[in-house]
Design an enzyme around this catalytic site. Structure first.
Site, PDB file in Angstrom:
ATOM      1  N   ARG A  44       1.024  -1.479   0.479  1.00 45.03           N
ATOM      2  CA  ARG A  44      -0.005   0.179  -0.022  1.00 45.03           C
ATOM      3  C   ARG A  44       0.884   1.121   0.025  1.00 45.03           C
ATOM      4  O   ARG A  44       0.555   2.182  -0.236  1.00 45.03           O
ATOM      5  CB  ARG A  44      -1.139   0.131   1.022  1.00 45.03           C
ATOM      6  CG  ARG A  44      -1.649   1.712   1.197  1.00 45.03           C
ATOM      7  CD  ARG A  44      -3.211   1.312   2.385  1.00 45.03           C
ATOM      8  NE  ARG A  44      -2.670   0.853   3.568  1.00 45.03           N
ATOM      9  CZ  ARG A  44      -1.767   1.549   3.993  1.00 45.03           C
ATOM     10  NH1 ARG A  44      -1.790   2.794   3.393  1.00 45.03           N
ATOM     11  NH2 ARG A  44      -1.629   1.569   5.249  1.00 45.03           N
ATOM     12  N   TYR A  98     -16.020  11.003 -17.945  1.00 44.41           N
ATOM     13  CA  TYR A  98     -16.188   9.615 -17.900  1.00 44.41           C
ATOM     14  C   TYR A  98     -17.221   9.296 -16.693  1.00 44.41           C
ATOM     15  O   TYR A  98     -17.438  10.092 -15.961  1.00 44.41           O
ATOM     16  CB  TYR A  98     -14.683   8.579 -17.578  1.00 44.41           C
ATOM     17  CG  TYR A  98     -15.367   7.578 -16.944  1.00 44.41           C
ATOM     18  CD1 TYR A  98     -15.623   6.606 -17.515  1.00 44.41           C
ATOM     19  CD2 TYR A  98     -14.886   7.359 -15.454  1.00 44.41           C
ATOM     20  CE1 TYR A  98     -15.917   5.548 -17.203  1.00 44.41           C
ATOM     21  CE2 TYR A  98     -14.944   5.370 -14.833  1.00 44.41           C
ATOM     22  CZ  TYR A  98     -15.603   4.496 -15.981  1.00 44.41           C
ATOM     23  OH  TYR A  98     -15.994   3.470 -15.711  1.00 44.41           O
ATOM     24  N   ASP A 170      -7.796  13.517 -18.584  1.00 38.60           N
ATOM     25  CA  ASP A 170      -7.151  11.087 -18.670  1.00 38.60           C
ATOM     26  C   ASP A 170      -7.476  11.175 -20.049  1.00 38.60           C
ATOM     27  O   ASP A 170      -8.421  11.751 -20.651  1.00 38.60           O
ATOM     28  CB  ASP A 170      -9.067  11.604 -18.332  1.00 38.60           C
ATOM     29  CG  ASP A 170      -9.362  10.259 -17.990  1.00 38.60           C
ATOM     30  OD1 ASP A 170      -8.999   8.977 -19.189  1.00 38.60           O
ATOM     31  OD2 ASP A 170      -9.744   9.511 -17.477  1.00 38.60           O
ATOM     32  N   LYS A 195      -8.226  -0.383 -19.630  1.00 36.12           N
ATOM     33  CA  LYS A 195      -8.848  -0.639 -20.830  1.00 36.12           C
ATOM     34  C   LYS A 195      -7.753  -0.829 -21.969  1.00 36.12           C
ATOM     35  O   LYS A 195      -7.049  -1.812 -22.275  1.00 36.12           O
ATOM     36  CB  LYS A 195      -9.539   0.814 -21.311  1.00 36.12           C
ATOM     37  CG  LYS A 195     -11.129   1.354 -20.410  1.00 36.12           C
ATOM     38  CD  LYS A 195     -11.319   0.867 -19.595  1.00 36.12           C
ATOM     39  CE  LYS A 195     -12.675   1.302 -19.139  1.00 36.12           C
ATOM     40  NZ  LYS A 195     -12.731   2.328 -18.424  1.00 36.12           N
TER      41      LYS A 195
HETATM   42  C1  LIG Z   1     -13.445   3.638 -17.443  1.00 35.84           C
HETATM   43  C2  LIG Z   1     -12.773   4.833 -17.544  1.00 35.84           C
HETATM   44  C3  LIG Z   1     -12.530   5.052 -16.599  1.00 35.84           C
HETATM   45  C4  LIG Z   1     -12.523   4.818 -14.873  1.00 35.84           C
HETATM   46  O1  LIG Z   1     -11.673   3.342 -14.862  1.00 35.84           O
HETATM   47  P1  LIG Z   1     -11.901   2.385 -13.633  1.00 35.84           P
HETATM   48  O2  LIG Z   1     -10.388   1.624 -14.230  1.00 35.84           O
HETATM   49  O3  LIG Z   1     -12.892   1.486 -14.452  1.00 35.84           O
HETATM   50  O4  LIG Z   1     -11.290   2.721 -12.303  1.00 35.84           O
HETATM   51  C5  LIG Z   1     -12.109   6.462 -16.032  1.00 35.84           C
HETATM   52  N1  LIG Z   1     -11.625   7.093 -17.216  1.00 35.84           N
HETATM   53  C6  LIG Z   1     -12.160   7.009 -18.904  1.00 35.84           C
HETATM   54  C7  LIG Z   1     -12.372   7.652 -19.383  1.00 35.84           C
HETATM   55  C8  LIG Z   1     -12.529   5.480 -18.414  1.00 35.84           C
HETATM   56  O5  LIG Z   1     -13.356   4.961 -19.666  1.00 35.84           O
END
Ligand SMILES: *Cc1c(COP(=O)(O)O)cnc(C)c1O
Length: 374
Positions: A44, A98, A170, A195
């Site tokens: 952690r 998101y 992001d 992703k």
């Molecule tokens: C899926 C996603 C997130 C969140 O990610 P997790 O791994 O599900 O917590 C944030 N931003 C975008 C653009 C996403 O597609």
């Protein structure tokens, strides 16, 4: 290590002293000897060897001083926001966030005495008008979900710099292969590594990169929030990133091909893809992206969107994105289902909108599958 493909494979790899094998060994301990160390090692604390190695790999890819891996994209995003925002501060978020980020911003920040505005559109002048005395942070997401709108990264960097704001992006949809925001001047870049970085639909992880000073603050907050990732999954992420460039390049090609073909299909009203010349922000996309990504959306006409999804044979109706398998979803039934009909209309999310996360299969097989379903 200047070359991107080389960095994908080699950056950050741990040397296996015991066997001299080529892969990073996986260190599973949660308990480490502490005598003679400056700082205790503990999962952690985000400082076990595998976590540090992949953090270094991601930093190398993004041309940043430091990188961290998290247990999810949301763990990365919340750690970053709480690291820089405190009671009395104000933050500006772009529209089309998101869903998880939108929910966090709108349901949690106020409780901590943090003010925020969400822009009405992604024009830099719209962000500028919202800057106040106590504004501390500006947050963007480009291309956006699910309509692939583009925000001008350099304009946001200039705005943030001239007003002394922390800038955050992001970068999940573009991935490092298509967009390098830190190089363009954005302070902090976050990813849902679930992703494209993970890329196979089998791990949940997150990442953030920034300069050293910003990262010290993020790391401090992350240790309190506790969103660390176990060594085994960190290793899977490392393995995935080795093929990131190959996967995303194929996804770019497939998505461009499908976007062009689907644009001419009689049952499709409109295709949203930044690589199309008629995309309203195509020129900005060209100036800041080296590829247009594997995500596209389209609106169908006079057909039941659920029936169309059920007829698909190869492409599976599923949530999430960025994997080697092509998947499809209806934003109105998934990410945006909690919006009222009016909100959906304002956001441009119709019931006939379908979002495709294009994988690495043969593009003609994908096209044939969509055509037979339509
Ligand atoms: C899926 C996603 C997130 C969140 O990610 P997790 O791994 O599900 O917590 C944030 N931003 C975008 C653009 C996403 O597609």
């Amino acid at each position: 290590m200047n070359s991107l493909k080389t960095a994908c494979v080699h950056a950050g790899t741990l040397f296996d002293e015991k066997t001299r094998g080529v892969n990073s060994p996986i260190y599973t301990s949660t308990s480490f000897a502490y005598l003679d160390l400056e700082e205790a090692v503990y999962p952690r604390y985000f400082n076990i060897p595998n976590t540090e190695a992949v953090g270094e790999k991601i930093a190398a890819l993004e041309q940043a001083e430091s990188g961290m891996v998290f247990s999810s994209g949301m763990a990365a995003i919340t750690s970053v926001l709480f690291a820089f925002l405190r009671q009395g501060d104000h933050a500006i978020f772009q529209t089309g966030l998101y869903g998880g980020t939108f929910h966090f911003v709108t349901s949690e920040l106020e409780r901590f005495g943090i003010e925020y505005d969400i822009t009405k559109n992604n024009e830099p002048s719209t962000f500028e008008k919202l800057i106040k005395k106590n504004t501390r942070l500006i947050y963007i997401e480009t291309p956006s979900n699910p309509l692939l709108k583009i925000t001008d990264i350099k304009a946001i960097v200039n705005l943030a710099r001239s007003n002394g704001l922390v800038s955050v992006i992001d970068n999940t949809f573009a991935s490092r292969i298509n967009q390098v925001p830190h190089h363009l001047g954005i302070d902090i870049v976050t990813h849902s590594a679930t992703k494209y970085l993970g890329g196979h639909g089998d791990i949940c992880a997150g990442a953030a990169v920034s300069g050293k000073e910003h990262m010290l603050k993020i790391r401090d907050m992350a240790r309190s929030l506790g969103g660390s990732l176990n060594a085994q999954t960190v290793y899977l992420l490392e393995r995935s990133i080795k093929t990131l460039a190959l996967r995303v390049e194929q996804q770019n090609r497939n998505a461009q091909y499908l976007a062009e073909k689907l644009s001419t299909h009689p049952s499709i009203v409109r295709v949203y893809y930044p690589g199309l010349k008629d995309h309203p922000e195509h020129d900005i996309a060209r100036s800041q992206m080296s590829g247009f990504g594997g995500m596209l959306s389209f609106e169908i006409k006079d057909l039941d969107p659920v029936a169309v999804q059920r007829k698909l044979k190869l492409i599976r109706p599923s949530v999430s994105l960025g994997g080697v398998d092509t998947i499809i979803c209806s934003p109105a039934l998934t990410s945006h289902r909690h919006l009222s009909p009016l909100e959906k209309q304002q956001e441009g999310i119709s019931d006939n909108l379908l979002r495709l996360s294009v994988g690495i299969e043969d593009a003609d097989d994908l096209l044939a599958d969509i055509e037979q379903a339509l």
